[in-house]
Design a protein around this motif. Sequence first.
Motif, PDB file in Angstrom:
ATOM      1  N   THR A 370      -5.537  -6.031   5.863  1.00 13.12           N
ATOM      2  CA  THR A 370      -5.197  -5.129   6.962  1.00 13.12           C
ATOM      3  C   THR A 370      -5.223  -3.658   6.567  1.00 13.12           C
ATOM      4  OG1 THR A 370      -2.851  -5.464   6.438  1.00 13.12           O
ATOM      5  CG2 THR A 370      -3.800  -6.824   8.189  1.00 13.12           C
ATOM      6  N   LEU A 371      -5.063  -3.361   5.267  1.00 13.82           N
ATOM      7  CA  LEU A 371      -5.088  -1.968   4.809  1.00 13.82           C
ATOM      8  C   LEU A 371      -6.078  -1.835   3.651  1.00 13.82           C
ATOM      9  CD1 LEU A 371      -1.248  -1.196   4.865  1.00 13.82           C
ATOM     10  CD2 LEU A 371      -2.943  -0.370   6.482  1.00 13.82           C
ATOM     11  N   PRO A 372      -7.390  -1.842   3.967  1.00 13.63           N
ATOM     12  CA  PRO A 372      -8.395  -1.781   2.897  1.00 13.63           C
ATOM     13  C   PRO A 372      -8.385  -0.473   2.119  1.00 13.63           C
ATOM     14  CG  PRO A 372      -9.431  -1.577   5.060  1.00 13.63           C
ATOM     15  CD  PRO A 372      -8.003  -1.952   5.303  1.00 13.63           C
ATOM     16  N   SER A 373      -7.619   0.520   2.588  1.00 10.79           N
ATOM     17  CA  SER A 373      -7.532   1.783   1.848  1.00 10.79           C
ATOM     18  C   SER A 373      -6.922   1.570   0.461  1.00 10.79           C
ATOM     19  CB  SER A 373      -6.694   2.798   2.625  1.00 10.79           C
ATOM     20  OG  SER A 373      -5.377   2.314   2.850  1.00 10.79           O
ATOM     21  N   VAL A 374      -6.215   0.446   0.254  1.00  3.44           N
ATOM     22  CA  VAL A 374      -5.601   0.188  -1.056  1.00  3.44           C
ATOM     23  C   VAL A 374      -6.654  -0.147  -2.112  1.00  3.44           C
ATOM     24  CG1 VAL A 374      -3.470  -0.636   0.025  1.00  3.44           C
ATOM     25  CG2 VAL A 374      -5.231  -2.286  -0.644  1.00  3.44           C
ATOM     26  N   PHE A 375      -7.882  -0.450  -1.677  1.00  4.03           N
ATOM     27  CA  PHE A 375      -8.911  -0.820  -2.652  1.00  4.03           C
ATOM     28  C   PHE A 375      -9.138   0.292  -3.671  1.00  4.03           C
ATOM     29  CE2 PHE A 375     -11.198  -3.912   0.493  1.00  4.03           C
ATOM     30  CZ  PHE A 375     -10.080  -4.732   0.461  1.00  4.03           C
ATOM     31  N   ARG A 376      -8.985   1.538  -3.245  1.00  4.38           N
ATOM     32  CA  ARG A 376      -9.216   2.643  -4.170  1.00  4.38           C
ATOM     33  C   ARG A 376      -8.038   2.879  -5.110  1.00  4.38           C
ATOM     34  NH1 ARG A 376      -8.728   5.409   0.951  1.00  4.38           N
ATOM     35  NH2 ARG A 376      -6.678   6.415   1.143  1.00  4.38           N
ATOM     36  N   ASP A 377      -6.920   2.189  -4.865  1.00  4.22           N
ATOM     37  CA  ASP A 377      -5.729   2.391  -5.701  1.00  4.22           C
ATOM     38  C   ASP A 377      -5.546   1.301  -6.751  1.00  4.22           C
ATOM     39  OD1 ASP A 377      -5.105   4.612  -4.121  1.00  4.22           O
ATOM     40  OD2 ASP A 377      -3.911   3.412  -2.716  1.00  4.22           O
ATOM     41  N   VAL A 378      -6.292   0.206  -6.635  1.00  2.00           N
ATOM     42  CA  VAL A 378      -6.089  -0.906  -7.565  1.00  2.00           C
ATOM     43  C   VAL A 378      -7.104  -0.856  -8.701  1.00  2.00           C
ATOM     44  CG1 VAL A 378      -5.129  -2.344  -5.737  1.00  2.00           C
ATOM     45  CG2 VAL A 378      -7.568  -2.489  -6.260  1.00  2.00           C
ATOM     46  N   ARG A 379      -6.782  -1.551  -9.780  1.00  2.00           N
ATOM     47  CA  ARG A 379      -7.636  -1.557 -10.964  1.00  2.00           C
ATOM     48  C   ARG A 379      -7.832  -3.002 -11.437  1.00  2.00           C
ATOM     49  NH1 ARG A 379      -7.936   2.574  -9.063  1.00  2.00           N
ATOM     50  NH2 ARG A 379      -7.567   4.680  -9.913  1.00  2.00           N
ATOM     51  N   PRO A 380      -8.980  -3.301 -12.058  1.00  2.00           N
ATOM     52  CA  PRO A 380      -9.197  -4.640 -12.620  1.00  2.00           C
ATOM     53  C   PRO A 380      -8.091  -4.995 -13.612  1.00  2.00           C
ATOM     54  CG  PRO A 380     -11.258  -3.426 -12.565  1.00  2.00           C
ATOM     55  CD  PRO A 380     -10.178  -2.444 -12.201  1.00  2.00           C
ATOM     56  N   GLY A 381      -7.699  -6.248 -13.595  1.00  2.00           N
ATOM     57  CA  GLY A 381      -6.649  -6.722 -14.484  1.00  2.00           C
ATOM     58  C   GLY A 381      -5.266  -6.721 -13.864  1.00  2.00           C
ATOM     59  N   GLU A 382      -5.099  -6.031 -12.735  1.00  2.00           N
ATOM     60  CA  GLU A 382      -3.795  -5.992 -12.078  1.00  2.00           C
ATOM     61  C   GLU A 382      -3.554  -7.286 -11.299  1.00  2.00           C
ATOM     62  OE1 GLU A 382      -3.256  -1.160 -11.528  1.00  2.00           O
ATOM     63  OE2 GLU A 382      -3.986  -2.340  -9.823  1.00  2.00           O
ATOM     64  N   VAL A 383      -2.279  -7.605 -11.118  1.00  2.00           N
ATOM     65  CA  VAL A 383      -1.871  -8.857 -10.487  1.00  2.00           C
ATOM     66  C   VAL A 383      -1.829  -8.696  -8.966  1.00  2.00           C
ATOM     67  CG1 VAL A 383       0.072 -10.458 -10.223  1.00  2.00           C
ATOM     68  CG2 VAL A 383      -0.565  -9.633 -12.492  1.00  2.00           C
ATOM     69  N   ILE A 384      -2.161  -9.768  -8.270  1.00  2.00           N
ATOM     70  CA  ILE A 384      -2.062  -9.779  -6.814  1.00  2.00           C
ATOM     71  C   ILE A 384      -1.445 -11.109  -6.392  1.00  2.00           C
ATOM     72  CG2 ILE A 384      -4.430 -10.668  -6.549  1.00  2.00           C
ATOM     73  CD1 ILE A 384      -4.598  -9.012  -3.938  1.00  2.00           C
ATOM     74  N   TRP A 385      -0.585 -11.069  -5.354  1.00  2.00           N
ATOM     75  CA  TRP A 385       0.069 -12.265  -4.840  1.00  2.00           C
ATOM     76  C   TRP A 385      -0.159 -12.383  -3.338  1.00  2.00           C
ATOM     77  CZ3 TRP A 385       2.123 -15.809  -8.060  1.00  2.00           C
ATOM     78  CH2 TRP A 385       2.473 -15.405  -9.341  1.00  2.00           C
ATOM     79  N   PHE A 386      -0.231 -13.618  -2.860  1.00  2.40           N
ATOM     80  CA  PHE A 386      -0.415 -13.890  -1.437  1.00  2.40           C
ATOM     81  C   PHE A 386       0.691 -14.826  -0.945  1.00  2.40           C
ATOM     82  CE2 PHE A 386      -4.586 -13.118  -3.265  1.00  2.40           C
ATOM     83  CZ  PHE A 386      -5.193 -12.253  -2.368  1.00  2.40           C
ATOM     84  N   ASP A 387       1.041 -14.661   0.329  1.00  2.00           N
ATOM     85  CA  ASP A 387       1.935 -15.593   1.035  1.00  2.00           C
ATOM     86  C   ASP A 387       3.240 -15.826   0.275  1.00  2.00           C
ATOM     87  OD1 ASP A 387       2.926 -17.352   2.877  1.00  2.00           O
ATOM     88  OD2 ASP A 387       1.509 -18.974   2.442  1.00  2.00           O
ATOM     89  N   ASP A 388       3.985 -14.747   0.067  1.00  2.00           N
ATOM     90  CA  ASP A 388       5.305 -14.815  -0.580  1.00  2.00           C
ATOM     91  C   ASP A 388       5.264 -15.472  -1.948  1.00  2.00           C
ATOM     92  OD1 ASP A 388       6.565 -13.533   1.537  1.00  2.00           O
ATOM     93  OD2 ASP A 388       7.009 -15.396   2.588  1.00  2.00           O
ATOM     94  N   GLY A 389       4.175 -15.238  -2.682  1.00  2.00           N
ATOM     95  CA  GLY A 389       4.093 -15.720  -4.051  1.00  2.00           C
ATOM     96  C   GLY A 389       3.566 -17.134  -4.207  1.00  2.00           C
TER      97      GLY A 389
END
Length: 625
Positions: A370-389
């Motif tokens: 919903t907020l693709p603007s975050v794509f420019r703020d993330v870096r490879p190797g960082e963690v991402i979680w979906f649906d309350d973990g």
Amino acid sequence: MTVIEPDFNVLDDRKIQAALRRLSFLRVKMEAAARAPIETMHLHPSYIESARNLLSYLALRRHDIRPLQHQLAELGLSSLGRCEANALASVDRVIEVLQRLTSGSASAGESGTVLGEIGEHLLTAHADVLFGGQGPERGVRIMVTMPSEAATDPHLVRDLLEAGMDCQRINCAHDDQATWLAMIENARSAAEKSGKSCQVMMDLAGPKLRTGQILPGPAVLRIRPTKDLFGRTITPARVWLSTSDDPHPDSEFALRLPGKWLTQLVVDDELVFNDARDSRRSLQVVEVAEEGCWVELRKTAYMIPGMALSLKKSRGRKKSARIIGVPVQEQSIVLHEGDVLMLTSDLDSGHPAVRDTEGKVLMPASIGCTLPSVFRDVRPGEVIWFDDGKIGGKIQSVDDQALYVRITHAPDGVRLKSDKGINLPESELKLDALSQDDIAALEFAGKHADVVEMSFVNSPDDVKSLLTHLRRLNAEHLGVVLKIETRQGFENLAALLMAGMHSPRLGVMIARGDLAVENGFERTAELQEEILCICEAAHVPVIWATQVLETLAKTGAATRAEITDAAMGVRAECVMLNKGPHILDAIGTLDDLLLRMQAHRSKKRDLLRKLRIADQTVQIKRTSA
């Protein structure tokens, strides 16, 4: 052999001197912090002393004082374990007692001053200002999230208030302004008739990251009766036939058919058909109503649009009709550990992985953000979680249109659906604190509500942005609650509190759902403890939130674990319950639980109420050898 016994007086004197030196060092640090030029920050006058206490408390907590606490406890003195409300005065009092012990001029128990009395008074006053009026008999307020029905059913709101609700919470991520207004009017009316106070709290949605929509699958409806372990039908499936795709409230299955054909059906008619697998099946008409009719199915069938239903005995009536439509089933993407998921800016075309005949992935699974603007703020190797973990991964690569995630946590395969939360705990996201929808909701709140809750607050600038909008809208009368639910929000808590102290009505919500995902579930207890301590030092009231008595509210039966969790809410100034079919039972249980617990605990202090078991006579029988 000569035994040299220690001189306990000398040992105690050494312990006293060591503790005194350590405390004096800490006091210098605390006093220096409290002397900060707070006046230049233009805080609200009611929070000046609170800000000084917060700064001195933080100066104390920059040091590990556990060895000192052990020394003080051995000497029978306060270990500073409950110094939050009045930190510097607590240290001063212990120093005073230690000095008297060394001089022998007084005993440790001569002082009658109650430590923290001023701080506790300020905290109570701030809570009364935020939540409106004096607290209830149970001490802790109860906040309830409104279901949509609260707009059309004034009796529901009245029942919630009579059961013990003190604050009405409206989630601005749902419904619309007309619905919100109806909820508020019902609450105001019920409060006026009952003579109770009910504050209206509006929760701004904030910049919540969520998954987009998944492309619909084939229009097919699987209808299955209830069967026993031997595959024998116990209860036939009930299906609603009407001119609409929407299921009847009493059934999950619905088929849309021509209205003229439906009106000719009568009870006991049998409708025969071949389903999508070409299996011969039949439906029995059991009830006819003006809007449609009920039929029963005794064998599993797969229904699709265009399928013909035929009257087994038409008797001059139109024999058959074709199904016009079946409800589109919500689709999902099944993810396993090791899979790749593509997160894109396209919100409407999520799909599972495309594979060849041998199972090789030709195109990875994809879903929108919903907020693709975050794509420019993330870096490879960082963690991402979906649906309350429930699903976790690591970012492999990023470009302007998408980021690629390698799934690392999806035990036994997990389904990812649309409109599920996305968390990026290790990324420094540069998101606006308030969306346009939030600002519109804020304008509404300024006219109709009492308090606004700010979601996903991360920095002091976020708080300043909210307060600026309140001034612009001439809505500075609104109370402000800062929801702590991100790693950044937790790490910046002290700065957030200082920024919020420009408002005379300030509170904090421990939003434990996202907070646990962002920081790890195993750290949740530790984090909520730290938040409670820091807020008590700042004399800022706390709302204990997320999944409190949730099983009880949803199913009518509480678990032992959530009863214990809810009891911890006595350390806060307010506890939040979410909506559910059994919400009245949840309110009643929480009301009783908090009333009982306030006799045992106040913040971090255990209260030694008379034990009932102490009245029992204990008899010890003597036995002869």
